[in-house]
Structure formats: C-alpha cells, structure tokens
Design an enzyme around this catalytic site. Structure first.
Site, PDB file in Angstrom:
ATOM      1  N   LEU A 107     -83.694  -0.125  70.315  1.00 31.52           N
ATOM      2  CA  LEU A 107     -83.535  -1.184  71.308  1.00 31.52           C
ATOM      3  C   LEU A 107     -83.973  -0.597  72.644  1.00 31.52           C
ATOM      4  O   LEU A 107     -83.620   0.544  72.962  1.00 31.52           O
ATOM      5  CB  LEU A 107     -82.072  -1.657  71.391  1.00 31.52           C
ATOM      6  CG  LEU A 107     -81.489  -2.341  70.137  1.00 31.52           C
ATOM      7  CD1 LEU A 107     -80.014  -2.642  70.345  1.00 31.52           C
ATOM      8  CD2 LEU A 107     -82.252  -3.612  69.795  1.00 31.52           C
ATOM      9  N   ASP A 108     -84.731  -1.373  73.431  1.00 30.46           N
ATOM     10  CA  ASP A 108     -85.196  -0.818  74.698  1.00 30.46           C
ATOM     11  C   ASP A 108     -84.045  -0.682  75.688  1.00 30.46           C
ATOM     12  O   ASP A 108     -82.940  -1.176  75.456  1.00 30.46           O
ATOM     13  CB  ASP A 108     -86.366  -1.636  75.281  1.00 30.46           C
ATOM     14  CG  ASP A 108     -85.953  -3.031  75.719  1.00 30.46           C
ATOM     15  OD1 ASP A 108     -84.947  -3.157  76.434  1.00 30.46           O
ATOM     16  OD2 ASP A 108     -86.640  -4.004  75.364  1.00 30.46           O
ATOM     17  N   ILE A 109     -84.312  -0.025  76.789  1.00 30.55           N
ATOM     18  CA  ILE A 109     -83.248   0.350  77.728  1.00 30.55           C
ATOM     19  C   ILE A 109     -82.510  -0.856  78.295  1.00 30.55           C
ATOM     20  O   ILE A 109     -81.326  -0.779  78.619  1.00 30.55           O
ATOM     21  CB  ILE A 109     -83.839   1.225  78.866  1.00 30.55           C
ATOM     22  CG1 ILE A 109     -82.711   1.851  79.713  1.00 30.55           C
ATOM     23  CG2 ILE A 109     -84.808   0.423  79.734  1.00 30.55           C
ATOM     24  CD1 ILE A 109     -83.190   2.901  80.677  1.00 30.55           C
TER      25      ILE A 109
END
Length: 330
Positions: A107-109
């Site tokens: 999952l991206d930041i």
C-alpha cells in the site's frame, strides 16, 4: 527429503521461484560454500547463502504458515528500511524466530487499511499473482464531479501507462457533494492503480482505505498500527484460494472475551507508545534547529557620583565655565 533449491528459498521468503531461478543462474546463491546451479536439490541440513548471507530454511513439514492482518495507517511505507528515515510497516510487527514476515502486496504511503503478512513466501507470491484474481476492495473518497459515463468507463476499462485497467465492481455510497465515497474492487495490485484510474477521469482521490483482501475484512476492533494473527481456518482459506495444501498447525492460542479485551488494550497502549516515540526525535531535532537567542546586553554602568570616594570634587575639564549665580530681585 531433498527439494528444489528455488522452492526452498521461496518458502523462506527470499523471493519468488522465478526470481530465485534468476539469482541462482547469476551465481548469487551458494550451497555448502559452492556456487549453486539450476536443478540443484537441497536438504535442510545444508548451508545455503544468498549474496553471502545465510538463509534459515525448514522443510515443508517443519514450516508453520502464519498470516497476520495489519491495520496500516497513512504515513508508513512498505519497505523494510528507508534511507529517508520514514516509518515502515515492519517496525511494528512482532519478532519471530527462524522466519520473517513477508508483505502480501503493498500500500502506498498515503493509503491505509488492511495489509496482510505471512511467513510463507510461496503463499505470498501466489496471492499477489494476477492469474489467481484475488479480490482487493477499497473504500475511496473522490474529489470532483462524477457522472454515470465516468463510472461506466471505469467498469469497462481505461488506458493507463502500463496497460488497460478496470474495476471489477464499483458502488457509490449514499451522499452528495463534490467529495463522494465509493467502494471499488480490483483483482490485481499494480502501483497506485486505484488513484491512477480515477485521475484518468479528471478526479482526485482524497482518501483511500483497503477494507478487504479476498474474503478477509479489515477487523473492526483493530486500531491503526495494530495487528492480529489469523487462526487456522483463515490461513487455510487463503491457501485454498491459490491452490496450496492445507496447514495442520497454528501458533494462535484460543482466548476468551476477557483475554481478547486485555490483548487489545495492551496493543492500543503499544501503538500510542510507538507513535510518541516516533514524534519525540522530531521534536528534539526541531528544538536543536532553532537559532540561539542573542545574549542580553550588559547593563550600562551607573553614572559616577559627583563626589569621589574620598569626598573631594573631581577636577573640572579644561574650558569649563562655572555657572553664574542668579540675581535675586527685590
């Protein structure tokens, strides 16, 4: 019994079988001090190293597959380390002996929600592979004017830089206004795919939360930054989903309601403590970065008295004219 080297390395979480085959052919793997070659079979008693680092291996019978649900908060990255010093999801996970946690996807930041971890590299690689079409569901808040034509295009497919993509399902939640919530379902995990698909329609994703992976939902009781290990039934559900044999053992202990409440309370305290520890260094650096205040100027010395210490008047300066006495009238 011996097993193929790439299979053993994949199960240990080093990488996928295909990656391990590439690494073996490039001479990055040794067995008992000798360079490995494709087709090698190994036993658990042999010493295996990758790039000079030892790899802990176990037979398929000895290995216990474990799966962890983690509630990822925004602001964390999915790498083990970060040169910029940003917090990572791995820093919160429990320590384990003889294995390591492997993230199932990323999952991206700026995305939060359900992130799965496992100790079985083969299970992780299969769950991430598009051919198994494992569903991922997201709650997404979109900023912009959305119409039926846009939603239809997202269902049928839109062109992205890395190929065509579409939502398997898309459902608008009740509400009006320029900020609206949708639930969308994908069967692959390309980088920033949900955001890029909405951006292709001129909309911007202002919030993104993964709420489901396969049939496993984000546990409601799990605080952001908290984790919970799945029991045997859920582990075997995931294994069956990607055509792997059932697991017979688990390290998860049965607990009653009181024990569960106690564990969750302890987890919430640990999460708060972790958050405070992350913020404290930043505060200390901020204080150190502030410029020092200039020292206060010294007070001016008091004016000397007209009389010296011995009672005599000080000498007059050259050219000094004494004051003339004023005349009194009368």
């Amino acid at each position: 019994m011996s097993e193929k080297l790439q299979k053993v390395l994949a199960r240990a979480g080093v990488g996928s079988r295909r990656e391990m085959e590439d690494w073996i052919s490039r001479g990055r793997v040794t067995v008992d001090g000798k360079p490995a070659v494709l087709g090698d079979r190994v036993e658990t008693t042999q010493a295996i190293r990758v790039d000079g680092h030892p790899v802990q291996i176990a037979s398929e019978e000895q290995h216990i597959c474990r799966v962890l649900a983690y509630h990822k908060p925004e602001g964390e990255i999915c790498s083990r380390t970060d040169p910029e010093g940003r917090p990572t999801v791995f820093s919160r996970l429990p320590n384990i002996k003889g294995a390591r946690w492997i993230a199932i996807g990323r999952l991206d930041i700026n995305t939060s929600g359900l992130l799965l971890f496992t100790t079985d590299g083969e299970l992780a690689n299969r769950l991430m592979h598009p051919k198994f079409e494992v569903e991922r569901e997201y709650a997404v808040r979109v900023f912009g004017e959305i119409n039926d034509a846009m939603i239809q295009r997202l269902r049928t497919g839109v062109e992205l830089e890395d190929g065509k993509a579409n939502f398997k399902k898309i459902k608008a939640l009740p509400g009006e206004g320029i900020n609206r919530w949708f639930h969308v379902v994908l069967t692959e995990g390309r980088n920033r795919e949900v955001r890029r698909m909405w951006e292709s329609q001129g909309a911007v994703v202002s919030r993104l939360i993964r709420v489901r992976y396969g049939d496993l939902l984000l546990p409601k009781h799990l605080p952001a930054g908290g984790y919970a290990e799945y029991p045997l039934d859920e582990v075997n559900y995931l294994r069956k989903l990607v055509h792997l044999g059932a697991e017979n053992e688990t390290l998860v202990k049965a607990e009653d309601r009181t024990e569960r409440r106690r564990r969750l309370a302890s987890m919430k305290r640990a999460v708060r403590k972790h958050q405070i520890a992350e913020k404290t260094p930043a505060k200390a650096e901020g204080k150190a970065a502030k410029p020092e205040r200039p020292a206060k100027a010294e007070k001016r010395p008091a004016k000397p008295d007209n009389n010296t210490s011995n009672g005599t008047k000080p000498a007059r300066k050259p050219g000094h004219k004494p004051k003339q006495p004023t005349r009194q009238r009368g």
